[in-house]
Design an enzyme around this catalytic site. Sequence first.
Site, PDB file in Angstrom:
ATOM      1  N   VAL A  11       0.836  -1.269  -0.075  1.00 12.03           N
ATOM      2  CA  VAL A  11      -0.108  -0.099  -0.009  1.00 12.03           C
ATOM      3  C   VAL A  11       0.842   1.475  -0.032  1.00 12.03           C
ATOM      4  O   VAL A  11       0.368   2.421  -0.317  1.00 12.03           O
ATOM      5  CB  VAL A  11      -1.121   0.117   1.164  1.00 12.03           C
ATOM      6  N   ASN A  37      -7.381  -0.810   5.991  1.00  8.16           N
ATOM      7  CA  ASN A  37      -6.918  -1.712   7.260  1.00  8.16           C
ATOM      8  C   ASN A  37      -5.632  -1.969   7.153  1.00  8.16           C
ATOM      9  O   ASN A  37      -4.991  -2.360   8.474  1.00  8.16           O
ATOM     10  CB  ASN A  37      -7.846  -2.741   7.369  1.00  8.16           C
ATOM     11  N   TYR A 105       3.558   4.338  15.913  1.00  5.26           N
ATOM     12  CA  TYR A 105       2.170   3.905  15.605  1.00  5.26           C
ATOM     13  C   TYR A 105       1.205   5.080  15.927  1.00  5.26           C
ATOM     14  O   TYR A 105       0.215   5.335  15.060  1.00  5.26           O
ATOM     15  CB  TYR A 105       1.787   2.643  16.415  1.00  5.26           C
TER      16      TYR A 105
END
Length: 181
Positions: A11, A37, A105
């Site tokens: 991605v 996702n 993250y």
Amino acid sequence: RNSTDSMVFDVSDEAQCKALVARTIERFGKIDILINNAALYAPLPTLKVTEMDVELWDKVMAINIRGPFLMVKHVAPHMIAKKYGKIVNIGSGTVARGIPEFSHYVTSKGAVTAFTRCMSRELGGRGGVPPYVNMPHPLTAGGPGFYGAEHAPFVIESDPVQPDFEVKDLKPEQYAQVDRD
């Protein structure tokens, strides 16, 4: 018709995202829903920001935020042309909490939140029937892990059918009322 397909791709690579979209359009003629996702999470080490390697930081950002951006960039024009589409960006309750030693993250998911807000206003605010955009925070309502009930799910929802288009954050008690058609 009424079938699915799968393709392994990166991605964070625009050429691969374009190829996936082209293959999907070729096979199905349209894209009704995009669920962003893909994310780096489980394999990530906990690290102090002062000890984090720039290469790791860039890899997390490339997958967790560049990925959704590239997919929306190449899918949304097809949805707009068909005057229908749904885009779901998967967020994280870690953004509200700010987990120490997990800034790579948490920051990437904070960017997903900001991107979703901008995208829903941009795509939802321009004539026709643009994509519906929402962003659930998985496993946050009293679930296991980092989160407690105070960081329960919220959705950034745009309903472009309404002439008085508005993007709003829903409170946990309103979440069950969202039309999920």
